[in-house]
Motif scaffolding. Structure first.
Motif, PDB file in Angstrom:
ATOM      1  N   ARG A  36       0.807  -1.210   0.000  1.00 19.46           N
ATOM      2  CA  ARG A  36       0.000   0.000   0.000  1.00 19.46           C
ATOM      3  C   ARG A  36       0.845   1.267   0.000  1.00 19.46           C
ATOM      4  NH1 ARG A  36      -5.024  -0.507   3.884  1.00 19.46           N
ATOM      5  NH2 ARG A  36      -6.099   0.402   2.141  1.00 19.46           N
ATOM      6  N   GLY A  37       2.166   1.174  -0.109  1.00 22.44           N
ATOM      7  CA  GLY A  37       2.992   2.373  -0.092  1.00 22.44           C
ATOM      8  C   GLY A  37       2.737   3.181   1.157  1.00 22.44           C
ATOM      9  N   ARG A  38       2.818   2.568   2.323  1.00 25.02           N
ATOM     10  CA  ARG A  38       2.432   3.202   3.581  1.00 25.02           C
ATOM     11  C   ARG A  38       3.616   3.858   4.272  1.00 25.02           C
ATOM     12  NH1 ARG A  38       1.384   1.717   9.162  1.00 25.02           N
ATOM     13  NH2 ARG A  38      -0.539   2.726   9.810  1.00 25.02           N
ATOM     14  N   HIS A  54      -1.364   6.149   3.337  1.00 26.49           N
ATOM     15  CA  HIS A  54      -1.265   4.916   2.559  1.00 26.49           C
ATOM     16  C   HIS A  54      -2.056   5.048   1.261  1.00 26.49           C
ATOM     17  CE1 HIS A  54      -5.107   3.999   4.608  1.00 26.49           C
ATOM     18  NE2 HIS A  54      -5.370   3.337   3.516  1.00 26.49           N
ATOM     19  N   ARG A  55      -1.606   4.289   0.277  1.00 31.16           N
ATOM     20  CA  ARG A  55      -2.217   4.299  -1.056  1.00 31.16           C
ATOM     21  C   ARG A  55      -3.422   3.375  -1.085  1.00 31.16           C
ATOM     22  NH1 ARG A  55      -1.615   1.065  -5.572  1.00 31.16           N
ATOM     23  NH2 ARG A  55      -0.032  -0.174  -4.551  1.00 31.16           N
ATOM     24  N   THR A  63      -4.666   7.695  -5.417  1.00 32.67           N
ATOM     25  CA  THR A  63      -5.387   8.159  -4.236  1.00 32.67           C
ATOM     26  C   THR A  63      -4.676   7.683  -2.983  1.00 32.67           C
ATOM     27  OG1 THR A  63      -7.477   8.033  -5.449  1.00 32.67           O
ATOM     28  CG2 THR A  63      -7.625   8.134  -3.052  1.00 32.67           C
ATOM     29  N   TYR A  64      -4.468   8.609  -2.050  1.00 29.88           N
ATOM     30  CA  TYR A  64      -3.781   8.317  -0.793  1.00 29.88           C
ATOM     31  C   TYR A  64      -4.636   8.799   0.367  1.00 29.88           C
ATOM     32  CZ  TYR A  64       0.180   7.112  -3.592  1.00 29.88           C
ATOM     33  OH  TYR A  64       0.990   6.483  -4.497  1.00 29.88           O
ATOM     34  N   GLU A  65      -4.783   7.954   1.370  1.00 28.29           N
ATOM     35  CA  GLU A  65      -5.561   8.313   2.543  1.00 28.29           C
ATOM     36  C   GLU A  65      -4.632   8.789   3.651  1.00 28.29           C
ATOM     37  OE1 GLU A  65      -7.901   5.787   5.801  1.00 28.29           O
ATOM     38  OE2 GLU A  65      -8.915   5.812   3.847  1.00 28.29           O
ATOM     39  N   ILE A  66      -5.007   9.894   4.278  1.00 30.54           N
ATOM     40  CA  ILE A  66      -4.274  10.427   5.423  1.00 30.54           C
ATOM     41  C   ILE A  66      -5.125  10.183   6.661  1.00 30.54           C
ATOM     42  CG2 ILE A  66      -3.388  12.521   6.534  1.00 30.54           C
ATOM     43  CD1 ILE A  66      -2.966  13.646   3.680  1.00 30.54           C
TER      44      ILE A  66
END
Length: 162
Positions: A36-38, A54-55, A63-66
């Motif tokens: 997930r590229g975290r 994370h992606r 899209t990346y979630e913060i």
């Protein structure tokens, strides 16, 4: 102003975010080899996680979630139709979304909210190679801005690998 080392994701190492006095204010643990590229942003004194990025694995566009304090704070995603330049949206809960625009690849851009500049990201401010500065307006959550800049760096690094 905060200072971030650029392109750390390519090798997945850890690094620190410094304030204008050179004081370590955040530690970033780059877990980029995860699917997930975290990455995890930690309080340097306690080692506690204060935020993460994370992606999304399944998304129409990058899209990346913060997450800040364990709660979803924003999604950073590339706008689909932006001729001549890339733009990213920082979608926060409610109507106060932010937009990143400028020269994103070279870390020379601004972050705006309702047409008002709330942050600047620039490599020009520093003479140290592989670093960039993040200037955040008063009244704006610096952790959200820093995490958004890191999400953009993840997205651009991933695009370069494709």
């Amino acid at each position: 102003m905060y200072v971030i080392r650029e392109r750390f994701f390519a090798i997945g190492d850890d690094f620190d975010v410094l304030d204008e006095h050179g004081t370590k204010v955040l530690h970033v643990d780059g877990k980029v080899f995860s699917p997930r590229g975290r990455l995890v942003i930690e309080d340097p004194a306690s080692g506690d996680e204060v935020a993460s990025v994370h992606r999304h694995l399944v998304a129409l566009r990058p899209t990346y979630e913060i997450r800040i304090g364990g709660e979803k704070a924003a999604e950073v995603r590339k706008k689909l139709f932006t001729p001549f330049r890339e733009k990213f949206t920082i979608d926060v809960p409610g109507p106060d979304d932010l937009e990143m625009k400028g020269n994103l690849l070279d870390h020379e851009y601004v972050i705006e909210q309702d047409g008002r500049e709330v942050a600047q990201v620039s490599k020009r401010w520093l003479t140290i190679r592989d670093t960039y500065a993040v200037e955040v307006a008063s009244g704006v959550e610096p952790l959200l801005i820093i995490a958004s800049a890191l999400a953009l760096d993840l997205a651009l690094d991933r695009t370069g690998d494709d």
